[in-house]
Design a protein around this motif. Structure first.
Motif, PDB file in Angstrom:
ATOM      1  N   ASP A  88     -23.245  26.673 -45.345  1.00  0.00           N
ATOM      2  CA  ASP A  88     -22.650  26.066 -44.301  1.00  0.00           C
ATOM      3  C   ASP A  88     -21.165  26.464 -44.458  1.00  0.00           C
ATOM      4  N   THR A  89     -20.981  27.553 -44.320  1.00  0.00           N
ATOM      5  CA  THR A  89     -19.440  28.356 -44.537  1.00  0.00           C
ATOM      6  C   THR A  89     -19.582  29.866 -43.970  1.00  0.00           C
ATOM      7  N   CYS A  90     -18.284  30.480 -43.822  1.00  0.00           N
ATOM      8  CA  CYS A  90     -18.375  31.905 -43.695  1.00  0.00           C
ATOM      9  C   CYS A  90     -17.267  32.565 -44.625  1.00  0.00           C
ATOM     10  N   ASP A  91     -16.953  33.872 -44.542  1.00  0.00           N
ATOM     11  CA  ASP A  91     -16.205  34.788 -45.109  1.00  0.00           C
ATOM     12  C   ASP A  91     -14.796  34.393 -44.571  1.00  0.00           C
ATOM     13  N   VAL A  92     -14.616  34.239 -43.497  1.00  0.00           N
ATOM     14  CA  VAL A  92     -13.515  34.013 -42.725  1.00  0.00           C
ATOM     15  C   VAL A  92     -12.546  32.421 -42.704  1.00  0.00           C
ATOM     16  N   CYS A  93     -13.427  31.445 -42.387  1.00  0.00           N
ATOM     17  CA  CYS A  93     -13.234  30.240 -42.226  1.00  0.00           C
ATOM     18  C   CYS A  93     -13.470  29.188 -43.398  1.00  0.00           C
ATOM     19  N   TYR A  94     -13.938  29.661 -44.555  1.00  0.00           N
ATOM     20  CA  TYR A  94     -14.396  28.844 -45.637  1.00  0.00           C
ATOM     21  C   TYR A  94     -13.293  27.914 -46.229  1.00  0.00           C
ATOM     22  N   LYS A  95     -12.091  28.487 -45.909  1.00  0.00           N
ATOM     23  CA  LYS A  95     -11.080  27.299 -46.491  1.00  0.00           C
ATOM     24  C   LYS A  95     -10.757  26.272 -45.942  1.00  0.00           C
ATOM     25  N   ALA A  96     -11.080  26.295 -44.699  1.00  0.00           N
ATOM     26  CA  ALA A  96     -11.025  24.963 -43.682  1.00  0.00           C
ATOM     27  C   ALA A  96     -11.944  24.090 -44.076  1.00  0.00           C
ATOM     28  N   LYS A  97     -13.133  24.321 -44.860  1.00  0.00           N
ATOM     29  CA  LYS A  97     -14.146  23.663 -45.218  1.00  0.00           C
ATOM     30  C   LYS A  97     -14.837  22.740 -44.113  1.00  0.00           C
ATOM     31  N   LYS A  98     -15.046  23.412 -42.847  1.00  0.00           N
ATOM     32  CA  LYS A  98     -15.440  22.511 -41.888  1.00  0.00           C
ATOM     33  C   LYS A  98     -17.014  22.936 -41.633  1.00  0.00           C
ATOM     34  N   GLY A  99     -17.633  23.945 -41.686  1.00  0.00           N
ATOM     35  CA  GLY A  99     -18.775  24.564 -41.657  1.00  0.00           C
ATOM     36  C   GLY A  99     -19.158  24.584 -40.360  1.00  0.00           C
ATOM     37  N   TYR A 100     -20.656  24.362 -40.017  1.00  0.00           N
ATOM     38  CA  TYR A 100     -20.873  24.787 -38.580  1.00  0.00           C
ATOM     39  C   TYR A 100     -21.781  23.427 -37.996  1.00  0.00           C
ATOM     40  N   GLU A 101     -22.011  23.508 -36.704  1.00  0.00           N
ATOM     41  CA  GLU A 101     -22.868  22.637 -35.953  1.00  0.00           C
ATOM     42  C   GLU A 101     -23.803  23.327 -35.166  1.00  0.00           C
ATOM     43  N   GLN A 102     -24.709  22.914 -34.893  1.00  0.00           N
ATOM     44  CA  GLN A 102     -25.939  23.260 -34.062  1.00  0.00           C
ATOM     45  C   GLN A 102     -25.518  23.020 -32.293  1.00  0.00           C
ATOM     46  N   LYS A 103     -25.427  24.095 -31.549  1.00  0.00           N
ATOM     47  CA  LYS A 103     -25.380  23.714 -30.086  1.00  0.00           C
ATOM     48  C   LYS A 103     -26.568  24.608 -29.458  1.00  0.00           C
ATOM     49  N   ASP A 104     -27.531  23.771 -29.089  1.00  0.00           N
ATOM     50  CA  ASP A 104     -28.799  24.647 -28.528  1.00  0.00           C
ATOM     51  C   ASP A 104     -29.288  25.596 -29.472  1.00  0.00           C
ATOM     52  N   ASP A 105     -29.240  26.983 -29.176  1.00  0.00           N
ATOM     53  CA  ASP A 105     -29.982  28.015 -30.056  1.00  0.00           C
ATOM     54  C   ASP A 105     -28.918  28.722 -30.829  1.00  0.00           C
ATOM     55  N   PHE A 106     -27.707  28.153 -31.044  1.00  0.00           N
ATOM     56  CA  PHE A 106     -26.432  28.752 -31.866  1.00  0.00           C
ATOM     57  C   PHE A 106     -25.864  27.839 -32.656  1.00  0.00           C
ATOM     58  N   MET A 107     -25.504  28.312 -33.818  1.00  0.00           N
ATOM     59  CA  MET A 107     -24.878  27.981 -35.015  1.00  0.00           C
ATOM     60  C   MET A 107     -23.265  27.899 -34.537  1.00  0.00           C
ATOM     61  N   VAL A 108     -22.391  26.946 -34.253  1.00  0.00           N
ATOM     62  CA  VAL A 108     -21.143  27.255 -33.771  1.00  0.00           C
ATOM     63  C   VAL A 108     -20.096  26.752 -34.890  1.00  0.00           C
ATOM     64  N   CYS A 109     -19.391  27.613 -35.331  1.00  0.00           N
ATOM     65  CA  CYS A 109     -18.340  27.269 -36.400  1.00  0.00           C
ATOM     66  C   CYS A 109     -17.386  26.309 -36.078  1.00  0.00           C
ATOM     67  N   LYS A 110     -17.361  25.319 -36.719  1.00  0.00           N
ATOM     68  CA  LYS A 110     -16.422  24.236 -36.480  1.00  0.00           C
ATOM     69  C   LYS A 110     -14.856  24.351 -36.483  1.00  0.00           C
TER      70      LYS A 110
END
Length: 157
Positions: A88-110
């Motif tokens: 529940d993270t990525c290489d770019v935004c991991y320092k924000a520690k927000k993760g993802y949420e699902q919107k329909d058929d997509f995972m969206v970076c918070k």
């Protein structure tokens, strides 16, 4: 009359604060049934999640504790019919520690709001803000994630 209004306002403010504190407590304590994150522990070096539990097309979020770190990941069935696993993270935004949420058929970076098709999450969609791939396998009717693979994502958390 002023005194009655003042008391009513104060009671309303206190009630509002109590509601906010209650909701914050539920999420902070991860009370079962109230949070969307389930804590998991490995058995014989693997975390096992029943496929039937994650086959509804909704992202299911999990947390694995290792050496004092909470390592978060999700499991979701895509429109391609496959089960996809990622941290529940990525290489770019991991320092924000927000993760993802699902919107329909997509995972969206918070953090940055980039959208990623669930059906494309996997070993070929790596780097950038893509959900960080988490290898998994199937044994019987279970999604299996190795504890060592989960531990490899500790640097993001």
């Amino acid at each position: 009359m002023k005194n009655i209004r003042s008391k009513g306002l104060h009671l309303g403010i206190v009630a509002g604060i109590l509601v906010v504190l209650g909701v914050a407590t539920v999420f902070a304590l991860n009370i079962p049934g109230f949070s969307n994150v389930q804590k998991v522990k490995p058995v014989n070096g693997v975390v096992s999640i029943p496929v039937a539990k994650v086959s509804d097309g909704k992202a299911h979020f999990y947390q694995f504790k290792d050496s004092g770190k909470d390592i978060s990941f999700f499991v979701v069935k895509g429109t391609d019919g496959a089960i996809h696993t990622a941290f529940d993270t990525c290489d770019v935004c991991y320092k924000a520690k927000k993760g993802y949420e699902q919107k329909d058929d997509f995972m969206v970076c918070k953090n940055c709001s980039q959208r990623f098709a669930i059906a494309k999450i996997g070993p070929h969609a790596i780097g950038g803000c893509n959900p960080t791939y988490l290898p998994s396998a199937f044994i019987g009717a279970n999604v299996i994630v190795k504890a060592t693979d989960l531990q490899s994502g500790a640097k993001y958390f």
